[in-house]
Enzyme design. Structure first.
Site, mmCIF file in Angstrom:
data_model
loop_
_atom_site.group_PDB
_atom_site.id
_atom_site.type_symbol
_atom_site.label_atom_id
_atom_site.label_comp_id
_atom_site.label_asym_id
_atom_site.label_seq_id
_atom_site.Cartn_x
_atom_site.Cartn_y
_atom_site.Cartn_z
ATOM 1 N N CYS A 148 46.499 52.041 27.792
ATOM 2 C CA CYS A 148 45.163 51.500 28.073
ATOM 3 C C CYS A 148 45.305 49.985 28.246
ATOM 4 C CB CYS A 148 44.231 51.852 26.921
ATOM 5 S SG CYS A 148 42.537 51.367 27.191
ATOM 6 N N LYS A 161 15.637 20.321 5.356
ATOM 7 C CA LYS A 161 14.406 21.097 5.250
ATOM 8 C C LYS A 161 14.826 22.560 5.170
ATOM 9 C CE LYS A 161 9.887 21.671 7.407
ATOM 10 N NZ LYS A 161 9.875 23.125 7.276
ATOM 11 N N GLU A 214 13.380 25.315 -3.143
ATOM 12 C CA GLU A 214 13.252 26.323 -2.101
ATOM 13 C C GLU A 214 14.139 27.506 -2.462
ATOM 14 O OE1 GLU A 214 11.112 25.645 0.252
ATOM 15 O OE2 GLU A 214 11.547 26.946 1.979
ATOM 16 N N CYS A 252 40.467 53.308 30.630
ATOM 17 C CA CYS A 252 41.506 54.263 31.015
ATOM 18 C C CYS A 252 40.997 55.701 31.113
ATOM 19 C CB CYS A 252 42.678 54.197 30.033
ATOM 20 S SG CYS A 252 42.267 54.863 28.421
ATOM 21 N N SER A 293 1.751 20.145 1.827
ATOM 22 C CA SER A 293 2.625 20.463 2.943
ATOM 23 C C SER A 293 2.825 19.165 3.724
ATOM 24 C CB SER A 293 2.040 21.561 3.818
ATOM 25 O OG SER A 293 0.776 21.180 4.284
ATOM 26 N N LEU A 294 3.841 19.142 4.570
ATOM 27 C CA LEU A 294 4.210 17.879 5.205
ATOM 28 C C LEU A 294 3.816 17.846 6.674
ATOM 29 C CD1 LEU A 294 7.803 17.347 3.755
ATOM 30 C CD2 LEU A 294 5.620 16.590 2.825
ATOM 31 N N TYR A 308 14.325 19.966 -5.139
ATOM 32 C CA TYR A 308 14.234 18.654 -4.497
ATOM 33 C C TYR A 308 13.076 17.812 -4.986
ATOM 34 C CZ TYR A 308 11.087 21.600 -1.794
ATOM 35 O OH TYR A 308 10.118 22.498 -1.434
ATOM 36 N N ASP A 351 36.401 35.519 -15.064
ATOM 37 C CA ASP A 351 35.348 36.538 -15.133
ATOM 38 C C ASP A 351 35.544 37.422 -16.362
ATOM 39 O OD1 ASP A 351 34.553 35.463 -12.812
ATOM 40 O OD2 ASP A 351 35.019 37.207 -11.545
ATOM 41 N N ASP A 406 14.964 26.487 4.830
ATOM 42 C CA ASP A 406 14.101 27.497 5.438
ATOM 43 C C ASP A 406 14.104 28.750 4.572
ATOM 44 O OD1 ASP A 406 12.472 28.703 7.203
ATOM 45 O OD2 ASP A 406 13.968 28.997 8.774
ATOM 46 N N GLU A 410 16.600 14.553 3.569
ATOM 47 C CA GLU A 410 17.136 15.787 2.962
ATOM 48 C C GLU A 410 17.004 16.949 3.941
ATOM 49 O OE1 GLU A 410 15.291 16.065 -1.299
ATOM 50 O OE2 GLU A 410 14.171 14.628 -0.113
ATOM 51 N N TYR A 450 34.319 35.659 -19.425
ATOM 52 C CA TYR A 450 32.851 35.613 -19.398
ATOM 53 C C TYR A 450 32.278 36.977 -19.783
ATOM 54 C CZ TYR A 450 28.060 34.888 -17.828
ATOM 55 O OH TYR A 450 26.697 34.799 -17.782
ATOM 56 N N CYS A 483 36.850 56.350 27.581
ATOM 57 C CA CYS A 483 37.199 54.926 27.613
ATOM 58 C C CYS A 483 36.801 54.322 28.964
ATOM 59 C CB CYS A 483 38.697 54.754 27.386
ATOM 60 S SG CYS A 483 39.227 53.045 27.547
ATOM 61 N N LYS A 527 11.450 18.728 12.731
ATOM 62 C CA LYS A 527 11.838 20.125 12.961
ATOM 63 C C LYS A 527 12.886 20.244 14.061
ATOM 64 C CE LYS A 527 9.038 23.433 12.216
ATOM 65 N NZ LYS A 527 9.149 24.660 11.419
ATOM 66 N N CYS A 585 39.554 54.102 21.453
ATOM 67 C CA CYS A 585 40.311 54.739 22.522
ATOM 68 C C CYS A 585 41.703 55.015 21.959
ATOM 69 C CB CYS A 585 40.418 53.808 23.734
ATOM 70 S SG CYS A 585 41.666 54.358 24.917
HETATM 71 ZN ZN LIG Z 1 41.413 53.287 26.947
#
Ligand SMILES: [Zn+2]
Length: 641
Positions: A409, A107, A162, A390, A76-77, A210, A28, A109, A105, A31, A387, A295, A403
């Site tokens: 506890c 799909k 996508e 306890c 669209s498919l 794709y 880094d 989202d 492949e 770069y 709590c 789907k 707590c």
């Molecule tokens: Zn406690």
């Protein structure tokens, strides 16, 4: 100008290796140095090359999106939800053509994007819109680090991909966002369709390609070649599976583990591989006949939040657990979901009685994303003041509630012991949660150190413990004394210190004594250790000196073996770094020194051989001068490297 061209090409190459290939070849720091050089040249000359990476930070906000007409229509498919439908589709195609090869492949989202390049340069990026006309989102898409601004292909080309928000980026964003995103899909759509490109940049989006939608000179003969063309032109792509047998396709789809992916997919896309064959099969009114989207079941749903239960963990932290009206999600009935912490409840504005979005997560228990709908009688979720286990008065620290009753506890005691015995810690076999509870109830064991004082007679009296089991238990406890340092640090159960951090701490400090006296300043020089973790470590050892001494008196004091010494310009030297270095972080500088045989220590003593002095060095520099120890500045240090 020549140098600018050189820098742009170099930086684009490094970005490609880093963001697309995931194989960085420069650090880094290197770069950044080149990037800053380019920035300075651009400022000085007043020109910015069209494919300059400095454009990726996001330009000024725009007033409105202008329409963009796609060269070729984006279809669209057709969709289906069952393997039966896939088989029927296959059978129909085979009536027309006996020999078909399919590609499969993910799909993805997210948000479909179409990028146009001309003369090798990115000309325009647009949303899908209605398939014929989309919106010009060039300024927004330009901020995506992984997309190339220059490609080897010189003609006019439109590529389709996508836009996605990786789940890691989504989680990271939500950790600090005042308005958390409800899901990664909304995250990407909201970011691309935002008039301010700087907002887009802040979401750290990615685009996976794709399809080659248009190519000036000719066409791409198959889906396989599509992906190859995209790869050759430096676009990011995903896996492609091929088969001529629909049963093989189905078997492949059923093995896809979408929980293991760092992005959302809502199905798989099956296409006929050959473009010539696609032409023969043609289109219906709406869809191509040669492709099908299978789907998956939804991974998200909504339901009513009935109540919130608070559970005490081993560090005393209270975790809210949402009790839900039962709902089906991915074939499982869900009745509970996690809400992380009180701060999370406030940020997500969820109330008892509201409808909430839930999403299946990697953990067994799903996560609440946000409110779907509020009602008049929805009730605010109030933080508990005592709590639930306890009865102690609770306290808040940041987003969390604790707590304070570490000693008595019960869930804290049991959680601590369970963690201590677990596989990545002391690995004491044969201890389940019920055994721990038995031991705690029968002998009043409270601390892990108490485990080492239990006798054969005592264990033998426990229900279900016959001779063999008792012997195994005693032997396993004894064996755990010779554990490794990383496992021991992990076993202590210091808040926020997990397995990875324990390993880093062990490597740096080599034994528990050194770690227990480490200061915050020393701790934060370790890459993985931030302010919060450092505070937790310091506070733990301040509170538990006795416990550490007790472990030692029991014979538990693991050490790291000596590292193999590297040879080099710093061989045998004890080196101290002080002040700010401009070319390195101190951690990187320390690694460079260690790689050349030196040992980096934190304080200047008579034994120190060399002090490297950066900007604003303070008392250590003064001390070195007083003791007559050799000091060098950063330039001299760089020369030595
Ligand atoms: Zn406690």
């Amino acid at each position: 100008m020549e140098r600018m061209r050189e820098l742009v090409d170099l930086l684009n190459k490094y970005a490609y290796q880093y963001y697309v290939l995931d194989e960085p070849t420069v650090s880094d720091v290197q770069y950044d140095a080149l990037y800053n050089e380019l920035l300075a040249l651009e400022k000085e000359s007043g020109t910015v090359l069209p494919d300059s990476p400095t454009k990726k930070i996001g330009g000024d906000p725009i007033k409105a999106f202008t329409p963009h007409v796609h060269i070729n229509k984006l279809y669209s498919l057709d969709k289906c939800n069952s393997f039966e439908e896939l088989r029927a589709w296959d059978a129909k195609l085979r009536q027309l053509k006996a020999d078909i090869e399919y590609t499969v492949e993910y799909k993805l989202d997210g948000l479909t994007l179409c990028l146009t390049y001309e003369g090798g340069l990115l000309k325009c990026a647009a949303t899908r819109g209605n398939g014929e006309v989309g919106e010009d989102v060039t300024a927004q898409v330009l901020t995506v680090k992984s997309i190339p601004t220059r490609i080897p292909y010189n003609g006019v080309v439109e590529v389709q991909g996508e836009g996605i928000m990786r789940l890691s980026a989504f989680n990271k964003y939500n950790e600090t966002a005042t308005e958390p995103l409800k899901n990664a899909r909304n995250g990407v759509a909201g970011a691309i369709r935002n008039l301010d490109p700087k907002v887009t940049a802040s979401r750290n989006l990615d685009v996976i390609f794709y399809n080659v939608n248009y190519l000036e000179d000719g066409y791409v003969p198959s889906q396989e070649e599509n992906i190859k063309f995209l790869k050759d032109n430096r676009f990011k792509t995903e896996t492609l599976f091929k088969s001529s047998d629909m049963e093989e396709v189905i078997s492949y789809i059923s093995k896809v583990d979408r929980q293991s992916l760092d992005f959302l997919i809502d199905g798989m896309v099956i296409k006929v591989n050959s473009v010539a064959l696609r032409e023969e099969l043609g289109y219906t009114e709406k869809f191509p006949r040669w492709a099908m989207a299978y789907k998956f079941e939804a991974e998200e749903t909504s339901t009513k939040l009935l109540d919130v239960e608070w559970n005490v963990g081993r560090t005393g932290k209270l975790t809210p657990l949402a009790i839900l009206e039962a709902v089906e999600l991915c074939g499982v009935t869900v009745k509970r979901a996690t809400l992380n912490n009180y701060g999370d409840i406030l940020r997500k504005k969820v109330k008892i009685g509201s409808n909430v979005f839930i999403r299946r997560s990697n953990d067994v228990i799903p996560e609440i994303l946000g409110v779907a709908e509020d009602f008049e009688d929805s009730k605010q979720i109030l933080p508990p003041t005592r709590c639930p286990s306890c009865g102690s008065e609770l306290y808040e620290d940041g987003a969390h509630i604790f707590c304070p009753n570490e000693e008595n506890c019960l869930p804290q005691i049991i959680g601590r012991l369970e963690h201590f015995c677990s596989k990545d810690c002391m690995d004491i076999r044969g201890i389940s949660e019920s055994t721990v509870t038995q031991i705690v109830n029968a002998f009043g064991v409270k601390e892990p150190t108490d485990l080492y004082k239990l006798t054969r007679e005592q264990i033998g009296k426990l229900e279900g413990f016959k001779d063999k089991k008792t012997e195994n238990f005693i032997a396993s406890v004894e064996k755990s004394k010779s554990t490794s340092l990383p496992a021991f640090i992990n076993a202590l159960g210091i808040e926020n210190v997990g397995k990875k951090a324990a390993k880093d701490l062990a490597e740096r400090f080599r034994n528990i004594d050194a770690l227990s006296v480490a200061t915050k300043e020393e701790l934060v020089t370790i890459d993985e250790v931030g302010d919060v973790m450092a505070d937790c470590i310091v506070s733990y050892f301040a509170r538990h000196k006795d416990r550490i001494e007790e472990f030692k008196s029991l014979g538990i004091n693991p050490q790291m073996e000596e590292k193999q010494k590297s040879e080099g310009v710093f061989s045998g030297l004890k080196v101290v770094l002080t002040g700010t270095l401009s070319a390195f972080s101190r951690t990187v500088a320390a690694k460079e020194i260690e790689a050349r045989g030196g040992e980096v220590t934190s304080s200047v003593t008579k034994l120190t051989d060399l002090v490297i002095v950066g900007e604003d060095a303070g008392s250590k520099k003064a001390k070195a001068e007083k003791l007559g120890i050799k000091t060098i500045n950063e330039q001299e240090f760089l020369k030595l490297l």
